[in-house]
Write a protein that holds these residues in place. Structure first.
Motif, PDB file in Angstrom:
ATOM      1  N   ILE A  45      25.336  27.436 -10.111  1.00  0.00           N
ATOM      2  CA  ILE A  45      25.173  27.239  -9.162  1.00  0.00           C
ATOM      3  C   ILE A  45      26.626  26.931  -9.058  1.00  0.00           C
ATOM      4  O   ILE A  45      27.304  26.109 -10.077  1.00  0.00           O
ATOM      5  CB  ILE A  45      24.010  26.149  -8.471  1.00  0.00           C
ATOM      6  CG1 ILE A  45      22.983  26.569  -8.420  1.00  0.00           C
ATOM      7  CG2 ILE A  45      24.850  25.536  -7.002  1.00  0.00           C
ATOM      8  CD1 ILE A  45      21.529  25.628  -8.355  1.00  0.00           C
ATOM      9  N   GLY A  46      27.579  27.516  -7.138  1.00  0.00           N
ATOM     10  CA  GLY A  46      29.294  26.710  -7.432  1.00  0.00           C
ATOM     11  C   GLY A  46      28.912  26.476  -6.226  1.00  0.00           C
ATOM     12  O   GLY A  46      27.846  27.110  -4.942  1.00  0.00           O
ATOM     13  N   LYS A  47      30.274  26.090  -5.642  1.00  0.00           N
ATOM     14  CA  LYS A  47      30.731  26.399  -4.333  1.00  0.00           C
ATOM     15  C   LYS A  47      31.004  27.654  -3.559  1.00  0.00           C
ATOM     16  O   LYS A  47      30.403  27.538  -2.295  1.00  0.00           O
ATOM     17  CB  LYS A  47      32.091  25.640  -3.913  1.00  0.00           C
ATOM     18  CG  LYS A  47      32.496  24.442  -4.208  1.00  0.00           C
ATOM     19  CD  LYS A  47      33.392  23.864  -4.536  1.00  0.00           C
ATOM     20  CE  LYS A  47      33.777  22.529  -5.182  1.00  0.00           C
ATOM     21  NZ  LYS A  47      35.261  21.767  -5.295  1.00  0.00           N
ATOM     22  N   ARG A  48      30.548  28.418  -4.199  1.00  0.00           N
ATOM     23  CA  ARG A  48      30.663  30.323  -3.451  1.00  0.00           C
ATOM     24  C   ARG A  48      30.422  31.198  -5.002  1.00  0.00           C
ATOM     25  O   ARG A  48      29.944  30.965  -5.643  1.00  0.00           O
ATOM     26  CB  ARG A  48      32.013  30.098  -3.479  1.00  0.00           C
ATOM     27  CG  ARG A  48      32.926  30.543  -4.405  1.00  0.00           C
ATOM     28  CD  ARG A  48      34.332  30.554  -3.712  1.00  0.00           C
ATOM     29  NE  ARG A  48      34.649  29.693  -2.762  1.00  0.00           N
ATOM     30  CZ  ARG A  48      35.408  28.407  -2.997  1.00  0.00           C
ATOM     31  NH1 ARG A  48      35.375  27.678  -4.533  1.00  0.00           N
ATOM     32  NH2 ARG A  48      36.074  27.274  -2.664  1.00  0.00           N
ATOM     33  N   GLY A  49      28.963  31.486  -4.320  1.00  0.00           N
ATOM     34  CA  GLY A  49      28.289  32.496  -4.639  1.00  0.00           C
ATOM     35  C   GLY A  49      29.833  33.837  -5.044  1.00  0.00           C
ATOM     36  O   GLY A  49      30.710  34.071  -4.306  1.00  0.00           O
ATOM     37  N   VAL A  50      29.391  34.693  -6.158  1.00  0.00           N
ATOM     38  CA  VAL A  50      29.687  35.230  -6.752  1.00  0.00           C
ATOM     39  C   VAL A  50      28.753  36.629  -7.437  1.00  0.00           C
ATOM     40  O   VAL A  50      28.100  36.364  -8.115  1.00  0.00           O
ATOM     41  CB  VAL A  50      31.155  34.569  -7.998  1.00  0.00           C
ATOM     42  CG1 VAL A  50      31.483  35.650  -8.903  1.00  0.00           C
ATOM     43  CG2 VAL A  50      31.910  33.624  -7.800  1.00  0.00           C
TER      44      VAL A  50
END
Length: 724
Positions: A93-98
């Motif tokens: 899980i991150g600040k923006r999806g990749v």
């Protein structure tokens, strides 16, 4: 699968290397694509060029997101098994999806995705649940892991939950690690440490007006910003960045919070103050009086009955009672605006009053008052012009045409001029007189009618509390422009807003989607604002509102929070903050001789910087006392910044500022000067002010006084405060 890897650090470093390599490959491929427009100033001319420029803009946004991901691709990991599934999912899980553009694999899940909510809401008991488009889905959580990645390097790993292992006692370890970090000159996101109660607010229904009572350091401002990012992610088809607005308490605070949303991948949201926005809507036809001395005048309220009466007027201007009076007055103006009598441009030509009234009250009733007036007068003029065509041949000298023009000018003057400021001035004066404010008729005209500069063309000067009534009159007279409405409104430090301001903003945000946040214990501007959140909640229907409390303070150490609670504890109307278990140095309360007061301040600041504080606030009682402290720091060879009420930016390092300007900011260390009985007496107003000053400190708090200490910090209260 094994719920806990044998060597988690090795596994996570291997995973990080893989993700960063994939991100690097995608960046290379995107950068290698030839650009259609080589100059930023190039303007597309054809439909194909417009489409190509849109493609390039989207590619630039993707490149920016991937570059940000190179430094910190993710902050958390979830291993879980969803219901009716046999195999486990491993999610980062991150600040923006990749997403891997080559394989289609989801490398990182955006923190705002429905399934990512488990990372924040799962308490370690039972099954986890999240709301998917197809309904509620349950999942068995196997692992919840916090990861700190900086500049592409794994620097910390904490397992906050492992299925089958009990009493790990590390639930808050990662949170405490993040809280112990030193402060920078800008507010940062909390996406990696959002707590369950904060997550509930962030993911609340978009159609609600939510009101948040949050103690100092509870993260309410940051939560509101994350809520904006979440709403845009979930409702991109209904909410637009340029139709969202954040109202901050001052221009400096706007800049202080300016980096949070871009870090979360959101840009284009307006961040301003209510005063600046209101003046723009009013087309700068009035000017805001300099607020510099307003607070100092409020401090003397218990000594000066004239000042006390003035601030009673201020609070009345923000009341719903005053709004109702304005509503009544404008209704009367609208009812009586059409002049009595027919319009007769010359003998033999008559436009009946009944027709004119029908145009105004029926045919154009959906228009605001001023455009309706203009449309009716234009129609009267058209009637006259058409009537003249029938008699033009007989009007050899043009006398009839001149007569018609003169009579039309005379008739137009019978309609009210409908000037926003003039209406406000008259209503204010008469209303204050009715309310029993002695001499208010003249005072109302004078206070709301002071001019900037010289000459009749200069703009009237008004105070902050005049802006909401002026906006309301403007709305009733002129309506709202098509690009002036909001999809969502955030109001920070809302305890200093008036019910009238909320009522006006409801017109500009017809969806009723609001995030209203503040702390009644920090309502230091007692001449404005509210005493209870019901004053705002009652503006919304019960099914369209929700109230939240954030009582845990994550900003300061236990010692600082306990000291701050000690200051306000005797005043039962204030909410005491609950500290997280993060211990630090005791609060230092020190008596300093008057003659060495400045030198003691310099010495204390040097000690705090040597102990590792990146940001230090030296806090005086009022703005006028800051200059000598600032001069002493500069003379001692320290680099410092003096913050005033006109400040546009916060620069970090050492700051010298009055206590009322510290609200909303935070510093590694705070030195409060002159905490004497004369400056902070035994009153709720002084208690709130001192509470605000104390709760700005993350790690260290020092108090200096010269003669008798403030009764708010003596040992006579519950608990003890040791002086050193």
């Amino acid at each position: 699968m094994e719920s806990v890897p044998q060597d988690p650090e090795h596994e996570e470093k291997k995973r990080l290397t893989y993700v960063l390599s994939r991100v690097g490959d995608m960046l290379q491929r995107l950068a290698a694509i030839p650009r259609y427009f080589n100059e930023d100033t190039s303007e597309p001319q054809t439909a194909d060029e417009v489409a190509q420029q849109t493609v390039e803009r989207l590619r630039d946004e993707q490149i920016d997101a991937l570059r940000r991901s190179q430094s910190e691709p993710y902050f958390g990991r979830l291993d879980l098994i969803e219901e009716n599934e046999s195999s486990a999912l491993t999610l980062y899980i991150g600040k923006r999806g990749v997403e891997d553009s080559h394989t289609g694999d989801r490398l990182v899940i955006d923190w705002r995705a429905p399934i990512a909510s488990i990372f924040y809401s799962f308490s370690g008991q039972g099954l986890a649940r999240y709301e998917a488009p197809d309904g509620i889905i349950e999942a068995d959580v196997l692992l919840k892991r916090n990861l700190a990645v900086r500049d592409g390097q794994l620097i910390r790993l904490v397992d906050s939950y492992v299925k089958g292992q009990e009493n790990l006692n590390v639930t808050d370890e990662f949170l405490l690690y993040r809280l112990s970090e030193h402060k920078e000159s800008r507010l940062r996101d909390i996406v990696s440490t959002i707590q369950a109660e904060q997550d509930r607010i962030i993911r609340a229904d978009r159609n609600l007006a939510i009101v948040i009572q949050g103690v100092a350091g509870s993260g309410k401002t940051t939560v509101a910003l994350h809520r904006l990012a979440y709403l845009l992610y979930q409702h991109s088809e209904r909410m637009r960045t340029h139709r969202m607005v954040i109202f901050a308490p001052n221009a400096m605070f706007v800049e202080y919070i300016s980096e949070v949303l871009p870090e979360l991948g959101v840009g284009g949201i307006r961040q301003t103050t209510f005063a600046k926005w209101a003046l723009q809507v009013l087309d700068q036809k009035v000017a805001l009086a300099d607020p510099m001395n307003r607070y100092e005048r409020w401090f003397s309220v218990h000594k000066d009955k004239m000042v006390e009466r003035e601030f009673h007027v201020t609070r009345f201007k923000g009341s719903m009672q005053f709004l109702k009076q304005l509503e009544h007055t404008l209704t009367v103006i609208e009812k009586n605006i059409v002049p009595n009598g027919d319009f007769e441009p010359w003998d033999g030509a008559v436009l009946l009053e009944s027709d004119i009234r029908r145009w105004f009250f029926e045919e154009y009733r959906h228009y605001p008052i001023a455009p309706r007036r203009d449309r009716v007068l234009a129609r009267v003029k058209r009637y006259m012009d058409m009537a003249y065509r029938d008699v033009k041949a007989d009007d050899k000298t043009g006398s009839r045409k001149k007569q018609g023009a003169a009579r039309f000018r005379s008739y137009s003057k019978k309609w009210s001029a409908l000037t926003v400021y003039d209406i406000y001035q008259e209503v204010l004066a008469s209303t204050l007189e009715l309310q029993g404010f002695a001499g208010a008729k003249d005072a109302g005209r004078r206070k709301a009618g002071q001019r900037t500069g010289r000459g009749p063309a200069t703009r009237p000067q008004v105070n902050l509390e005049d802006l909401a009534p002026l906006l309301y009159i403007h709305l009733r007279l002129h309506g709202m422009g098509g690009d002036e409405s909001f999809d969502h409104v955030v109001i920070d430090e809302a305890q200093d807003f008036s019910p009238f301001q909320i009522a006006v903003l409801q017109h500009y945000c017809p969806s009723g989607s609001f995030t209203i946040l503040g702390d009644l214990s920090q309502s230091i501007h007692g001449y404005q604002g509210i005493g209870n959140w019901s004053e705002f909640l009652d503006r919304f229907t019960q099914e369209r509102r929700e109230f939240f409390r954030l009582d845990v303070s994550y900003r300061s150490t236990m010692e600082i929070i306990e000291f701050a609670n000690h200051v306000i504890r005797r005043f039962k109307q204030f909410t005491l903050a609950k500290p997280v278990f993060r211990s630090g140095q005791p609060v230092k309360v020190k008596q300093v001789p008057v003659g060495t007061r400045l030198q003691e301040s310099v010495t204390a600041v040097k000690d705090l910087m040597q102990q590792g504080a990146n940001t230090v606030a030296v806090v005086c009682r009022v703005e006028g006392e800051c200059q000598e402290v600032y001069d002493a720091l500069i003379t001692a060879g320290l680099t410092a910044h003096q913050i005033t009420s006109r400040q546009q930016s916060y620069l970090g390092g050492i700051s010298v500022l009055p206590v009322y300007l510290t609200k909303g900011l935070e510093f590694d260390a705070v030195l409060l000067l002159d905490v004497d009985a004369a400056n902070y007496d035994d009153s709720p107003e002084s208690a709130k002010l001192l509470y605000v000053g104390c709760t700005r400190a993350l790690h260290q708090l020092q108090i200096h006084y010269t003669e008798a200490p403030s009764p708010l910090i003596t040992e006579e209260r519950e608990g003890t405060v040791s002086a050193g």
